[in-house]
Design a protein around this motif. Structure first.
Motif, PDB file in Angstrom:
ATOM      1  N   PRO A 136      52.462  66.225  27.972  1.00  0.00           N
ATOM      2  CA  PRO A 136      52.766  66.454  27.973  1.00  0.00           C
ATOM      3  C   PRO A 136      54.266  66.284  28.802  1.00  0.00           C
ATOM      4  CG  PRO A 136      51.470  68.149  29.588  1.00  0.00           C
ATOM      5  CD  PRO A 136      51.109  65.875  29.162  1.00  0.00           C
ATOM      6  N   PRO A 137      55.237  66.890  28.669  1.00  0.00           N
ATOM      7  CA  PRO A 137      56.263  66.869  29.020  1.00  0.00           C
ATOM      8  C   PRO A 137      56.074  67.621  31.096  1.00  0.00           C
ATOM      9  CG  PRO A 137      57.850  67.772  27.234  1.00  0.00           C
ATOM     10  CD  PRO A 137      55.812  67.574  27.313  1.00  0.00           C
ATOM     11  N   VAL A 138      56.925  66.821  31.906  1.00  0.00           N
ATOM     12  CA  VAL A 138      57.065  67.204  33.453  1.00  0.00           C
ATOM     13  C   VAL A 138      58.450  67.529  33.904  1.00  0.00           C
ATOM     14  CG1 VAL A 138      55.241  66.470  35.359  1.00  0.00           C
ATOM     15  CG2 VAL A 138      54.801  66.005  33.380  1.00  0.00           C
ATOM     16  N   GLY A 139      58.152  68.506  34.790  1.00  0.00           N
ATOM     17  CA  GLY A 139      59.537  68.944  34.930  1.00  0.00           C
ATOM     18  C   GLY A 139      60.804  69.268  34.000  1.00  0.00           C
ATOM     19  N   GLY A 140      60.197  68.810  32.056  1.00  0.00           N
ATOM     20  CA  GLY A 140      61.273  68.477  31.630  1.00  0.00           C
ATOM     21  C   GLY A 140      61.557  66.982  30.845  1.00  0.00           C
ATOM     22  N   LEU A 141      60.931  66.046  32.202  1.00  0.00           N
ATOM     23  CA  LEU A 141      61.007  64.492  31.712  1.00  0.00           C
ATOM     24  C   LEU A 141      59.786  64.073  30.897  1.00  0.00           C
ATOM     25  CD1 LEU A 141      62.051  63.148  35.167  1.00  0.00           C
ATOM     26  CD2 LEU A 141      63.164  63.564  33.031  1.00  0.00           C
ATOM     27  N   ASP A 142      60.012  63.382  30.198  1.00  0.00           N
ATOM     28  CA  ASP A 142      58.987  62.998  29.009  1.00  0.00           C
ATOM     29  C   ASP A 142      58.831  61.088  29.179  1.00  0.00           C
ATOM     30  OD1 ASP A 142      57.628  62.129  26.564  1.00  0.00           O
ATOM     31  OD2 ASP A 142      59.283  61.545  25.315  1.00  0.00           O
ATOM     32  N   PHE A 143      57.768  61.170  29.700  1.00  0.00           N
ATOM     33  CA  PHE A 143      57.671  60.315  29.995  1.00  0.00           C
ATOM     34  C   PHE A 143      55.990  58.684  29.193  1.00  0.00           C
ATOM     35  CE2 PHE A 143      57.332  62.247  34.146  1.00  0.00           C
ATOM     36  CZ  PHE A 143      58.290  60.915  34.877  1.00  0.00           C
ATOM     37  N   SER A 144      56.085  59.703  27.764  1.00  0.00           N
ATOM     38  CA  SER A 144      55.961  59.026  26.506  1.00  0.00           C
ATOM     39  C   SER A 144      56.164  57.617  26.718  1.00  0.00           C
ATOM     40  CB  SER A 144      55.564  59.447  25.495  1.00  0.00           C
ATOM     41  OG  SER A 144      57.124  59.444  25.028  1.00  0.00           O
ATOM     42  N   PRO A 145      57.438  56.965  27.018  1.00  0.00           N
ATOM     43  CA  PRO A 145      58.220  55.678  26.940  1.00  0.00           C
ATOM     44  C   PRO A 145      57.876  55.035  28.141  1.00  0.00           C
ATOM     45  CG  PRO A 145      59.537  57.333  25.936  1.00  0.00           C
ATOM     46  CD  PRO A 145      58.441  57.868  26.750  1.00  0.00           C
ATOM     47  N   LEU A 146      57.488  55.704  29.294  1.00  0.00           N
ATOM     48  CA  LEU A 146      56.937  54.502  30.457  1.00  0.00           C
ATOM     49  C   LEU A 146      55.504  54.662  29.981  1.00  0.00           C
ATOM     50  CD1 LEU A 146      57.283  53.627  32.652  1.00  0.00           C
ATOM     51  CD2 LEU A 146      56.636  55.294  33.631  1.00  0.00           C
ATOM     52  N   VAL A 147      54.424  55.536  29.257  1.00  0.00           N
ATOM     53  CA  VAL A 147      53.342  54.875  29.350  1.00  0.00           C
ATOM     54  C   VAL A 147      53.444  53.803  27.773  1.00  0.00           C
ATOM     55  CG1 VAL A 147      50.981  55.680  28.280  1.00  0.00           C
ATOM     56  CG2 VAL A 147      52.435  57.430  30.187  1.00  0.00           C
ATOM     57  N   ALA A 148      53.938  54.028  27.176  1.00  0.00           N
ATOM     58  CA  ALA A 148      53.982  53.673  25.675  1.00  0.00           C
ATOM     59  C   ALA A 148      54.419  51.796  26.152  1.00  0.00           C
ATOM     60  CB  ALA A 148      55.092  53.933  24.707  1.00  0.00           C
ATOM     61  N   ILE A 149      55.785  51.561  27.200  1.00  0.00           N
ATOM     62  CA  ILE A 149      56.263  50.363  27.773  1.00  0.00           C
ATOM     63  C   ILE A 149      54.921  49.327  28.255  1.00  0.00           C
ATOM     64  CG2 ILE A 149      57.517  48.785  29.573  1.00  0.00           C
ATOM     65  CD1 ILE A 149      59.701  50.842  28.152  1.00  0.00           C
ATOM     66  N   LEU A 150      54.170  50.053  29.262  1.00  0.00           N
ATOM     67  CA  LEU A 150      52.709  49.685  30.004  1.00  0.00           C
ATOM     68  C   LEU A 150      51.836  49.242  28.510  1.00  0.00           C
ATOM     69  CD1 LEU A 150      52.798  52.055  32.881  1.00  0.00           C
ATOM     70  CD2 LEU A 150      53.750  49.782  32.699  1.00  0.00           C
ATOM     71  N   LEU A 151      51.368  50.459  28.114  1.00  0.00           N
ATOM     72  CA  LEU A 151      50.572  50.162  27.008  1.00  0.00           C
ATOM     73  C   LEU A 151      50.724  48.603  25.919  1.00  0.00           C
ATOM     74  CD1 LEU A 151      49.721  53.703  25.696  1.00  0.00           C
ATOM     75  CD2 LEU A 151      48.098  52.016  27.127  1.00  0.00           C
ATOM     76  N   ILE A 152      51.794  48.628  25.313  1.00  0.00           N
ATOM     77  CA  ILE A 152      52.144  47.414  25.206  1.00  0.00           C
ATOM     78  C   ILE A 152      52.796  46.097  25.843  1.00  0.00           C
ATOM     79  CG2 ILE A 152      54.587  46.229  23.830  1.00  0.00           C
ATOM     80  CD1 ILE A 152      55.299  49.396  22.765  1.00  0.00           C
ATOM     81  N   GLU A 153      52.824  46.086  26.873  1.00  0.00           N
ATOM     82  CA  GLU A 153      52.294  45.085  27.984  1.00  0.00           C
ATOM     83  C   GLU A 153      51.774  44.653  27.926  1.00  0.00           C
ATOM     84  OE1 GLU A 153      55.047  43.241  28.495  1.00  0.00           O
ATOM     85  OE2 GLU A 153      56.840  43.830  28.082  1.00  0.00           O
ATOM     86  N   LEU A 154      50.107  45.573  27.980  1.00  0.00           N
ATOM     87  CA  LEU A 154      48.723  45.285  28.338  1.00  0.00           C
ATOM     88  C   LEU A 154      47.808  44.889  27.294  1.00  0.00           C
ATOM     89  CD1 LEU A 154      48.261  48.371  30.496  1.00  0.00           C
ATOM     90  CD2 LEU A 154      47.772  46.292  31.131  1.00  0.00           C
ATOM     91  N   ALA A 155      48.960  45.208  26.742  1.00  0.00           N
ATOM     92  CA  ALA A 155      48.249  44.767  24.144  1.00  0.00           C
ATOM     93  C   ALA A 155      48.380  43.222  24.183  1.00  0.00           C
ATOM     94  CB  ALA A 155      48.630  45.700  23.893  1.00  0.00           C
TER      95      ALA A 155
END
Length: 85
Positions: free
Chosen positions: A54-73
């Motif tokens: 869920p957004p934390v303080g109005g910030l969406d961290f899903s793009p950051l997590v997606a980038i990390l997961l894509i790099e790991l894959a």
């Protein structure tokens, strides 16, 4: 050759995510064709992540997590192709 293709695809998708985030930050109209194209490419990956992040303080961290997961894959695929696993 195949490893270079994987690297290029990972880098391209990460750039699409970054452009999508910048487009939202600068306030590009959501109905603009470029933003809709980016959304059609990026949202299928971001939406499932948003269910768990869920957004934390109005910030969406899903793009950051997606980038990390894509790099790991990408790293995992490279390791498989090189025979490290």
């Amino acid at each position: 050759m195949l490893i270079s293709l994987i690297d290029a695809l990972v880098n391209l998708y990460v750039l699409l995510i970054v452009f999508y985030v910048f487009a939202s930050w600068i306030g590009l109209d959501p109905w603009h064709p470029a933003r809709r194209l980016l959304a059609s490419a990026v949202e299928p990956v971001l939406n499932p992540l948003r269910r768990y992040l869920p957004p934390v303080g109005g910030l969406d961290f899903s793009p950051l997590v997606a980038i990390l997961l894509i790099e790991l894959a990408g790293q995992f695929l490279r390791a498989l192709l090189l025979g490290w696993f």
